[in-house]
Scaffold this active site. Sequence first.
Site, short mmCIF file in Angstrom:
data_model
loop_
_atom_site.label_atom_id
_atom_site.label_comp_id
_atom_site.label_asym_id
_atom_site.label_seq_id
_atom_site.Cartn_x
_atom_site.Cartn_y
_atom_site.Cartn_z
N GLU A 28 0.86 -1.18 0.00
CA GLU A 28 0.00 0.00 0.00
C GLU A 28 0.89 1.23 0.00
OE1 GLU A 28 -3.73 1.97 2.43
OE2 GLU A 28 -2.09 1.07 3.59
N LEU A 29 0.80 2.03 -1.05
CA LEU A 29 1.57 3.26 -1.13
C LEU A 29 0.81 4.36 -0.40
CD1 LEU A 29 2.43 2.94 -4.90
CD2 LEU A 29 4.09 2.83 -3.06
N ARG A 61 -4.66 9.24 1.78
CA ARG A 61 -5.67 9.39 2.83
C ARG A 61 -5.94 10.86 3.14
NH1 ARG A 61 -8.15 6.25 2.69
NH2 ARG A 61 -7.14 4.41 3.57
N HIS A 116 -13.36 5.06 8.17
CA HIS A 116 -12.53 4.97 9.36
C HIS A 116 -13.20 5.65 10.55
CE1 HIS A 116 -9.80 4.75 5.90
NE2 HIS A 116 -9.05 3.97 6.64
N LYS A 142 -14.30 -1.06 2.75
CA LYS A 142 -13.30 -1.30 3.81
C LYS A 142 -13.76 -0.56 5.06
CE LYS A 142 -8.61 0.06 5.16
NZ LYS A 142 -7.44 0.86 4.73
N GLN A 203 -1.75 -3.23 14.18
CA GLN A 203 -1.21 -3.98 13.05
C GLN A 203 -0.21 -5.03 13.53
OE1 GLN A 203 0.35 -1.21 10.16
NE2 GLN A 203 -1.63 -0.97 9.16
#
Length: 219
Positions: A28-29, A61, A116, A142, A203
């Site tokens: 993921e960039l 983001r 989110h 997501k 994570q």
Amino acid sequence: MLIAVPLDDTNFSENLKKAKEKGADIVELRVDQFSDTSLNYVKEKLEEVHSQGLKTILTIRSPEEGGREVKNREELFEELSPLSDYTDIELSSRGLLVKLYNITKEAGKKLIISYHNFELTPPNWIIREVLREGYRYGGIPKIAVKANSYEDVARLLCISRQVEGEKILISMGDYGKISRLAGYVFGSVITYCSLEKAFAPGQIPLEEMVELRKKFYRL
């Protein structure tokens, strides 16, 4: 279940090599965390990932959902989404959603539509609505939300299971760590792991997740 590793551009080539060697499927960039967001620079990083045989998620983001302001954000999305395997755009960025859906569809790429909440896990009806809105816009929804109890984790996974389709489910924080592995059972197709640093609470390190995936899912 695919394993994604978020990267900024710090020691990019070195970290990309580590990600590949340790078993990542996707990079993921996190362009909003890059030191340089010029089109050619970001394109070079995208191409470098593909040259290593890994898939890409293009993420820029928004500040409202935990990122940084990127002034040429729309230009980057328009020019690079056709080159990236996945593009991640917030559900709240509705002005770009239809445009990016059309761009990615024409290029044969996939769109991730993300939501989110860094404070809590929202009520069940919001979870369902986010999933349905993601599908309505033609993407993979997501949901990444803060878990303040194990009940929050169970609720996110069980409610999401009731809505058919590919999805990405993440309960953030210590309570939610189990979701990063167990989410696959509930239809989650991508899990995000840390390499040198975590980009979100809870994570799991890449090497650990690769071993857990082999042990539980034989993937």
